[in-house]
Scaffold this active site. Structure first.
Site, mmCIF file in Angstrom:
data_model
loop_
_atom_site.group_PDB
_atom_site.id
_atom_site.type_symbol
_atom_site.label_atom_id
_atom_site.label_comp_id
_atom_site.label_asym_id
_atom_site.label_seq_id
_atom_site.Cartn_x
_atom_site.Cartn_y
_atom_site.Cartn_z
ATOM 1 N N LEU A 50 0.804 -1.208 0.000
ATOM 2 C CA LEU A 50 0.000 0.000 0.000
ATOM 3 C C LEU A 50 0.842 1.266 0.000
ATOM 4 O O LEU A 50 0.506 2.251 -0.672
ATOM 5 C CB LEU A 50 -0.925 -0.002 1.221
ATOM 6 C CG LEU A 50 -2.152 -0.910 1.126
ATOM 7 C CD1 LEU A 50 -2.751 -1.148 2.512
ATOM 8 C CD2 LEU A 50 -3.191 -0.294 0.208
ATOM 9 N N TYR A 213 -3.343 -6.584 17.758
ATOM 10 C CA TYR A 213 -3.173 -5.664 16.631
ATOM 11 C C TYR A 213 -4.356 -4.694 16.578
ATOM 12 O O TYR A 213 -4.180 -3.478 16.432
ATOM 13 C CB TYR A 213 -3.072 -6.445 15.324
ATOM 14 C CG TYR A 213 -3.191 -5.571 14.091
ATOM 15 C CD1 TYR A 213 -2.134 -4.754 13.687
ATOM 16 C CD2 TYR A 213 -4.367 -5.549 13.344
ATOM 17 C CE1 TYR A 213 -2.244 -3.940 12.577
ATOM 18 C CE2 TYR A 213 -4.485 -4.740 12.226
ATOM 19 C CZ TYR A 213 -3.427 -3.946 11.847
ATOM 20 O OH TYR A 213 -3.548 -3.135 10.739
ATOM 21 N N LYS A 217 -4.535 -0.427 17.174
ATOM 22 C CA LYS A 217 -5.163 0.540 16.279
ATOM 23 C C LYS A 217 -6.215 1.372 17.004
ATOM 24 O O LYS A 217 -6.429 2.545 16.678
ATOM 25 C CB LYS A 217 -5.777 -0.178 15.081
ATOM 26 C CG LYS A 217 -4.754 -0.871 14.194
ATOM 27 C CD LYS A 217 -3.691 0.100 13.708
ATOM 28 C CE LYS A 217 -2.724 -0.537 12.730
ATOM 29 N NZ LYS A 217 -1.652 0.404 12.302
#
Length: 341
Positions: A50, A213, A217
């Protein structure tokens, strides 16, 4: 504006909503009027996936300079060589940046201070999904995939803010977009009682790679929402950007081969190509305006993780902010933030 979307939060956190958005929605094209002439753009994690495709998308808008923040300069230069062949006019520079090292983050921002007049757009993209509990070598007490990655992201954000602010020759606000993940939308933080919130994640026996994870975030979104309350959007617009499930990245390169097969099979069904998903970064950092300040975004503004609308979520956000500033006191972030206000 995400603060006003509480009624949407529960639905947007569901698998049904995200599946529908992934499979039946298309990332819009960037408006033709969008351009980056004479501007400087930074993308971290820029040599693969990305990040690499985002750099390619930014280069199409003819910036003066694009900086690729990468862990391996050798790999970064190989990626930059490809892009220089496609876009010979803009300057493309490769700068070393290891998001698992506070020293590397500080060295990176010191270089930016020395060499750059101003940064106009920053996309913090670097990230890695890990299933194994790890500690860093710098002496901290945090596993790399949760606290260190979160704290390094926050540290980098704080230290780059001065370079993002308007100048006499460039009066428009800087743009800071931090890449996030829908993995956190339905999660909540456990109140550690009298203990420190950050320390509550540092438990090897409770480590769950995918779950942790998502929690990391969530920490990032809480940080961004709080930061946006004290930063004037006419100086720097800060938001989170979610590219959604994407195929063709190396994000899960550290998982075992069996799980890797399962992930790739799932992404082959719902994942977007990197060239499309990376365009979301441009929507968040160029197309959306002041209304996106402190928000969760893709090509539109969406609801925060639902826990952020609760009283406990707001209280834990305040604790997280205080603990984060205390954790990063070695870099003087509290003093630098006060000076900047």
């Amino acid at each position: 504006m995400s603060a006003q979307l509480e009624k949407q939060a529960s639905y947007e956190a569901t698998f049904a909503h995200n599946f529908r958005k992934q499979v039946f929605s298309r990332v819009p094209a960037i408006p033709a009027r969008t351009e980056l002439a004479w501007k400087t753009v930074l993308v971290t994690g820029a040599n693969v996936g990305l990040g690499f495709e985002a750099v390619r998308n930014f280069l199409r808008l003819r910036p003066k300079l694009v900086i690729m923040g990468v862990r391996s300069v050798e790999k970064g230069e190989a990626a930059a060589a490809v892009l220089r062949g496609e876009f010979p006019d803009p300057r493309i520079e490769v700068w070393e940046l290891d998001m698992e090292s506070f020293r590397s983050v500080q060295a990176f921002t010191e270089r930016a201070e020395r060499e750059l007049d101003r940064l106009h757009v920053v996309v913090l993209n670097a990230g890695l999904g890990k299933l194994k509990y790890e500690r860093v070598e710098e002496g901290g007490c945090h596993e790399v995939s949760i606290q260190v990655n979160y704290l390094a992201t926050v540290l980098l954000s704080f230290l780059l803010l001065p370079k993002l602010r308007p100048t006499a020759s460039s009066s428009e606000p800087g743009r800071l977009s931090i890449v996030n993940s829908g993995a956190c939308l339905g999660l909540s933080l456990e109140d550690p009682g009298n203990g420190r919130l950050l320390d509550s994640f540092d438990r090897p026996q409770k480590f769950d790679g995918f779950g942790q994870y998502g929690l990391s975030k969530l920490l990032v979104m809480m940080f961004v929402a709080t930061l946006a309350q004290i930063i004037d959007p006419k100086e720097v617009i800060v938001n989170c950007t979610d590219p959604g499930a994407t195929k063709g990245t190396s994000f899960f390169r550290s998982v075992n081969w069996i799980m890797g097969l399962g992930v790739r099979a799932f992404l082959s069904i719902i994942g977007r190509p990197t060239k499309d998903a990376s365009r979301i970064y441009l929507h968040s950092s160029l197309v959306l305006g002041e209304e996106s300040h402190g928000s969760w975004t893709d090509w539109i503004i969406r609801a925060w993780p639902k826990t952020m609308y609760t009283q406990q979520g707001q209280q834990l956000s305040e604790r997280l902010w205080d603990e984060t500033l205390e954790e990063l006191k070695f870099a003087g972030v509290r003093e630098k933030l006060q000076k900047a206000l």
